[in-house]
Design an enzyme around this catalytic site. Sequence first.
Site, PDB file in Angstrom:
ATOM      1  N   HIS A 306      12.774 -22.336 -16.491  1.00 43.26           N
ATOM      2  CA  HIS A 306      12.296 -22.521 -15.806  1.00 43.26           C
ATOM      3  C   HIS A 306      11.885 -22.864 -14.238  1.00 43.26           C
ATOM      4  O   HIS A 306      12.763 -24.294 -14.398  1.00 43.26           O
ATOM      5  CB  HIS A 306      10.603 -21.752 -15.875  1.00 43.26           C
ATOM      6  CG  HIS A 306       9.978 -21.092 -14.742  1.00 43.26           C
ATOM      7  ND1 HIS A 306       9.804 -21.302 -13.456  1.00 43.26           N
ATOM      8  CD2 HIS A 306       9.209 -19.637 -14.665  1.00 43.26           C
ATOM      9  CE1 HIS A 306       8.550 -20.374 -13.017  1.00 43.26           C
ATOM     10  NE2 HIS A 306       9.145 -19.430 -13.656  1.00 43.26           N
ATOM     11  N   ASP A 363       9.547 -14.334 -20.036  1.00 41.80           N
ATOM     12  CA  ASP A 363      10.282 -13.141 -20.433  1.00 41.80           C
ATOM     13  C   ASP A 363      10.544 -13.445 -21.983  1.00 41.80           C
ATOM     14  O   ASP A 363      11.254 -12.352 -23.189  1.00 41.80           O
ATOM     15  CB  ASP A 363      11.433 -13.471 -19.875  1.00 41.80           C
ATOM     16  CG  ASP A 363      11.258 -13.281 -18.247  1.00 41.80           C
ATOM     17  OD1 ASP A 363      11.639 -13.597 -17.907  1.00 41.80           O
ATOM     18  OD2 ASP A 363      10.680 -11.434 -18.056  1.00 41.80           O
TER      19      ASP A 363
END
Length: 429
Positions: A306, A363
């Site tokens: 991320h 996700d």
Amino acid sequence: MAKTAILELDGKKHALPVVVGSEGEVGVDITSLRRDAGAITLDDGYANTGSCSSAITFIDGEKGILRYRGIPIEELAENSTFVETACLLIYGKLPTRKQLANFSDLLTKNEMLHEDMKYHFEGFPPSAHPMAILSSMINASSCFQPGLLEGYNPEKFDLQAARLMSKVRTIAAFAYRKSLGLPAIYPKPTYKYSANFLHMMFSEPYQDYDLKPEVVKALDLIFLLHADHEQNCSTSTVRMIASSRSNLFACAAGGVCALWGPLHGGANQAVIEMLESIHREGDDGTRFIAQAKDKSNNKRLMGFGHRVYKNYDPRARIIKAQCDKILKVMKISDPLLDIAQKLEEIALKDDYFISRKLYPNVDFYSGIIMRAIGIPVDMFTVIFAIGRMPGWIANYKEVMDEATTRIYRPRQIYTGPTLTHYVPIGERK
Ligand code: SDX
């Protein structure tokens, strides 16, 4: 903290104001830089650049903190609903009972699409990706909203926000049914937001879908956890479009297109496709991890890493905990969950991931829950978009309400050819 930062360029010193956010985040305001120093900054992927000040969502990537209007995501996941959290994000505080009822009523009154929209659906081939349908139909539906194109009007904003949030759900469900050649199922005014979506997705004209409370709650939680996330790629896109004073639906349609990419919202679909291929090849994850570390191929451990979180994404932790619960309710055991857990176990002990601070993001596990509910993989990013709608609406409102907002127009450093001249075609080599 110093009030100014000093930049020295060509022997000249330039004082730049320092701004500090409510959580102590420090920014150097470079508004005067080009005027005073004749230079701009360059920041690939905006990794170090704040595009705006915003009061909506706060993330501390090092500590794995996520708060909507100051409230920790864990508390909202535990106590709130998607629609209540949408009100929090859009209006800045938790709604009173009456405010929540009013907003819910607006969602109910605006859940239908104009009947002529069905002609647009007819135009798509069955193989059309639902994200393509979603972005086009959001814009198409705005043509049926009188007054929307007048531009931002605070008095009409509530209705427009509710219309967008409500209709996006109907568009998504109709797109899914169309792709299977099934008749559209109309919303039921007695159903709440997430239950109505499941009804429109999975009921039949002759039989209503069995709305298990745990399944409704799991989907509502997925929407809530996706509702906003600071200036991510798609939200920044929404703000970019809003800065030109475009309308709310156009901003949301642009956000859908940005979200679609596999490095962003499209990752939830890519995770499941990755897990399915690992499963098909009989790999326990070890081989894939080796490939994901090997730069000579373009494989990545999708759902990991991320730009902001350099710690576990708090949303991934919450979703992971839900996986076991939903699989039990649906009486399913999903081998992909075992593979996902194995991948996480291997990666979190592997220096390649540890040294780059790569952890599971939102996700990584969300697809397991959506699969268990029966949502097809190509609808996963659509689910993300429905969840992210309140965040986009809140950011649109913040841009429009900010009187000093200027059109977003970044500079560049030009690296193309210096002055050259036109050559008639006969003289070209
Ligand atoms: C979302 O921004 C948001 O808030 C987004 C989001 C939201 O709610 O809106 O949180 C939703 O988009 C989550 C992210 C979903 N995407 C994925 O899961 C795709 C896989 N992850 C990545 O591709 C990547 O981690 C990003 C895109 C998420 C972040 O990319 P960055 O910050 O540009 O990092 P990078 O590509 O520069 O990677 C840094 C290093 C590189 O290695 P080196 O060049 O240092 O050797 O880490 C490696 C990368 O190769 N790396 C990975 C990896 N992610 C980064 N290597 C293997 N697998 C991965 N998943």
